[in-house]
Design an enzyme around this catalytic site. Structure first.
Site, short mmCIF file in Angstrom:
data_model
loop_
_atom_site.label_atom_id
_atom_site.label_comp_id
_atom_site.label_asym_id
_atom_site.label_seq_id
_atom_site.Cartn_x
_atom_site.Cartn_y
_atom_site.Cartn_z
N ASP A 53 -0.23 -4.82 1.46
CA ASP A 53 -0.33 -4.40 0.86
C ASP A 53 0.92 -3.28 1.96
O ASP A 53 0.14 -2.85 2.91
CB ASP A 53 -1.35 -3.73 0.15
CG ASP A 53 -1.40 -2.43 -0.27
OD1 ASP A 53 -0.85 -2.05 -0.45
OD2 ASP A 53 -2.40 -2.51 -1.32
N ASP A 54 1.79 -2.40 1.11
CA ASP A 54 2.62 -2.15 2.20
C ASP A 54 3.31 -2.23 3.61
O ASP A 54 3.76 -1.53 4.67
CB ASP A 54 1.78 -0.73 2.67
CG ASP A 54 0.98 -0.01 1.36
OD1 ASP A 54 1.61 -0.09 0.05
OD2 ASP A 54 0.54 0.99 1.30
N CYS A 59 2.07 0.88 -5.97
CA CYS A 59 1.81 -0.61 -5.58
C CYS A 59 1.40 -1.42 -7.16
O CYS A 59 1.42 -2.15 -7.64
CB CYS A 59 0.63 -0.89 -5.51
SG CYS A 59 -0.94 0.75 -5.29
N ARG A 83 3.06 -4.61 -8.24
CA ARG A 83 2.15 -5.82 -9.35
C ARG A 83 2.62 -6.80 -10.77
O ARG A 83 2.58 -7.70 -11.32
CB ARG A 83 0.92 -5.72 -8.52
CG ARG A 83 0.89 -5.44 -7.45
CD ARG A 83 -0.90 -4.43 -7.50
NE ARG A 83 -0.56 -4.25 -5.02
CZ ARG A 83 -1.46 -5.20 -4.29
NH1 ARG A 83 -1.45 -6.16 -4.70
NH2 ARG A 83 -0.78 -5.17 -3.22
N LYS A 96 -6.15 -8.39 -4.16
CA LYS A 96 -6.12 -6.38 -4.34
C LYS A 96 -5.14 -6.53 -5.98
O LYS A 96 -4.83 -7.74 -5.63
CB LYS A 96 -4.98 -5.88 -3.84
CG LYS A 96 -4.97 -3.83 -5.05
CD LYS A 96 -4.45 -3.42 -3.44
CE LYS A 96 -3.37 -2.72 -4.17
NZ LYS A 96 -2.72 -1.54 -3.21
N HIS A 103 -5.23 -4.34 -8.77
CA HIS A 103 -4.40 -2.87 -9.30
C HIS A 103 -3.46 -2.71 -10.54
O HIS A 103 -2.73 -2.44 -10.53
CB HIS A 103 -3.27 -2.19 -8.07
CG HIS A 103 -3.69 -0.78 -7.64
ND1 HIS A 103 -3.26 -0.78 -6.42
CD2 HIS A 103 -4.59 0.20 -8.62
CE1 HIS A 103 -3.43 1.24 -7.01
NE2 HIS A 103 -4.56 1.19 -8.32
N SER A 143 -7.10 -0.32 -4.40
CA SER A 143 -6.24 -0.46 -3.63
C SER A 143 -7.55 0.57 -2.49
O SER A 143 -8.49 0.99 -2.77
CB SER A 143 -5.49 1.06 -3.09
OG SER A 143 -4.34 1.38 -3.65
N HIS A 178 -3.22 -1.74 3.97
CA HIS A 178 -3.03 -0.30 3.45
C HIS A 178 -3.71 0.71 3.95
O HIS A 178 -5.02 0.24 4.75
CB HIS A 178 -3.33 -0.70 1.88
CG HIS A 178 -2.95 0.88 0.97
ND1 HIS A 178 -3.85 1.97 1.04
CD2 HIS A 178 -2.34 0.94 0.02
CE1 HIS A 178 -4.18 2.42 -0.15
NE2 HIS A 178 -2.72 2.47 -0.93
N ASP A 194 3.86 -5.79 -1.58
CA ASP A 194 4.52 -5.06 -2.78
C ASP A 194 5.01 -3.91 -3.08
O ASP A 194 5.89 -3.74 -4.00
CB ASP A 194 3.02 -4.85 -3.33
CG ASP A 194 2.12 -3.45 -2.65
OD1 ASP A 194 2.87 -3.39 -1.17
OD2 ASP A 194 1.50 -3.49 -2.70
N ASN A 195 5.22 -3.55 -1.75
CA ASN A 195 6.24 -2.25 -1.84
C ASN A 195 6.65 -2.08 0.33
O ASN A 195 5.92 -2.82 1.31
CB ASN A 195 5.66 -0.69 -2.35
CG ASN A 195 5.02 -0.40 -2.12
OD1 ASN A 195 4.12 -0.27 -2.48
ND2 ASN A 195 4.75 -0.42 -0.96
N LYS A 233 8.37 4.01 1.78
CA LYS A 233 7.07 3.61 0.28
C LYS A 233 6.91 5.05 -0.54
O LYS A 233 6.48 5.97 -0.10
CB LYS A 233 5.63 3.39 0.83
CG LYS A 233 4.91 3.25 -0.37
CD LYS A 233 3.20 3.03 0.03
CE LYS A 233 1.92 3.30 -1.27
NZ LYS A 233 1.09 3.01 -0.76
#
Length: 459
Positions: free
Chosen positions: A16-17, A56, A60, A114, A116, A139, A202, A254-255, A272
């Site tokens: 995540d991130d 996110c 996803r 996660k 989401h 998140s 994250h 994810d990004n 991001k």
């Protein structure tokens, strides 16, 4: 016991991130990531890999369905960039996910971490092809962080039930790793698909104290190195069970990263939430011993959208890919297995919400709109020579600009563009339910182990 190399196991690790420059094999000098670097040494590392959104929830949903976010109604969520607790929208039950396809092919499937893609019962992982679920459905900053916080307590779920509210986030990566090991052991004699989605990096930045104490880059570095530890555990488990040769392992994010608190998207521009390269271009490593050349580096344009058709093909389930709708992913199995040096993705579109911002074809990226800045632009970058998007060469290549502009127009007609008011011809509705409720409600008398998180970071 099943035959080796028949329907390979698949492990998809999604951070995540995590930024492009956060791993040793992508140039980081402040994070120790030996297990992930070893994956790159034993598999293929991609330099030009994209998620389909810089945030996110859209990212996803797109990865799981092989479709750009606007295609599946995942551009915006009742005006929001991502899904929030208790919203009545999420991934439609009519969409087909990677897990749906693999499950239909006899795979055992589990999602850990996660999700989401919606927290109402209709939207949860167990309604989208996963036999089991264990994790936080959105998140990790969407819990209670203070006495006046309006967020409901952060839920830890098993399948469709909340098993703990406000868990200690510092040990969640251990719990996720333990559950991953259990799932692998339980399914060692049959094909399995494990989708492990870490909460790191994250905000808030929680990691076990061991990693905080040893980090050279504060809590951010501790989170990165905790993910590396978890990866090492899983790789050792595969080796101990004799599953290394028959397991595809994918590691990605994810990004793009926030590029704050110690993170890095170097050498990319942007962060991001933006459609600069740093918002959507992320690390990706794919390892499959004996099938993917060890130490290979690919500069071909590949996207998370391509996971669905590629993994379906490698699992012998290509005939299960839906043919009654548009799927934006393309099969990259020949690139992975060395049958071709060229990828099959010719074009990639950059969306911010439902706004079409840019297109890439080959080395060229044409910008037409800045999403969050709400501004029309006309900029062309040669990403092969200018990875940081610093030199606008739009006036020097009119033919390239004309060709890319035509692709933009076709995409607008196909999927829509909020900035120009175009409604797409081939978009599908977001899932929706009536009378949504949050998974948890705050009870001041309940014995939460962490009633209010001590880190107030959100983002």
């Amino acid at each position: 016991m099943r035959e080796q190399n028949n329907r390979p196991n698949i492990i998809l690790i999604n951070c995540d991130d995590m930024g492009y420059g956060d791993l040793g094999c992508y140039g980081s000098t402040v994070h120790r990531t030996p297990a992930i670097d070893r994956l790159a040494d034993e598999g293929m590392r991609f330099t030009d890999f994209y998620m389909a959104s810089p945030v996110c929830s859209p990212s996803r949903g797109a990865m799981l369905t092989g479709c750009y976010p606007p295609r599946i109604g995942f551009g915006r969520f009742e005006g929001r960039w991502v899904l929030f607790p208790g919203q009545g929208v999420g991934l439609s039950e009519n969409e087909v996910t990677i897990a749906d396809i693999l499950k239909s092919q006899g795979y055992s499937t589990m999602h850990i971490g996660k999700w989401h893609c919606g927290d109402q019962p209709e939207f949860l992982p167990t309604n989208h092809g996963f036999d089991e679920y264990y994790g936080i459905p959105y998140s990790n900053d969407m819990g209670r962080h203070g006495p006046d916080d309006r967020m409901p307590p952060l839920p830890l779920m098993r399948d469709k039930s909340v098993v703990q509210a406000q868990p200690d986030q510092r040990n969640l990566i251990e719990r996720y790793t333990e559950q991953s090991v259990r799932f692998i052991r339980d399914n060692r004699d049959e094909p399995f698909f494990l989708y492990l989605a870490h909460m790191q990096v994250h905000l808030p930045l929680y990691a076990p104290q061991r990693f905080v104490d040893g980090s050279k880059n504060g809590r951010y570095g501790a989170c990165v190195e905790a993910v590396d530890w978890s990866t090492d555990v899983l790789m050792r488990e595969l080796a101990a069970l004799g599953l290394e040769e028959n397991t595809i392992v994918i590691f990605t994010s994810d990004n793009g990263g926030r590029a704050k608190e110690g993170g890095s998207n170097a050498p990319l521009n942007g962060i991001k939430g933006t459609c600069w390269e740093g918002g959507l271009r992320v690390p990706c490593i794919i390892r499959w011993n004996g099938r993917i050349q060890a130490g290979a580096i690919s500069d071909q344009v590949v996207a998370s959208l391509d996971f669905l058709p590629t993994l379906a093909n490698l699992a012998g389930a290509a005939d299960r890919i839906p043919t009654d709708r548009v799927i934006d992913g393309v099969d990259q199995s020949d690139l992975l297995t060395g049958r071709s040096k060229s990828g099959t993705r010719k074009v990639f579109f950059y969306y911010s919400g439902n706004t079409l911002c840019a297109v890439r074809r080959g080395r060229w990226k044409l910008w037409v709109y800045r999403g969050r800045e709400v501004a029309a632009v006309r900029e062309l970058y040669d990403l092969a020579d200018d990875i940081g998007e610093t030199k606008n060469v739009v006036d020097y290549h009119p033919q390239i600009v004309a060709e890319l502009t035509a692709l933009i127009e076709d995409c607008r007609a196909d999927m829509g563009d909020e900035a120009t008011g175009v409604i797409g011809e081939n978009i599908r509705p977001l899932g929706a339910v009536d009378n949504p409720v949050t998974l948890t409600q705050y009870d001041p008398d309940y014995p939460y182990i962490i009633a209010e998180y001590d880190l107030k970071e959100r983002g």
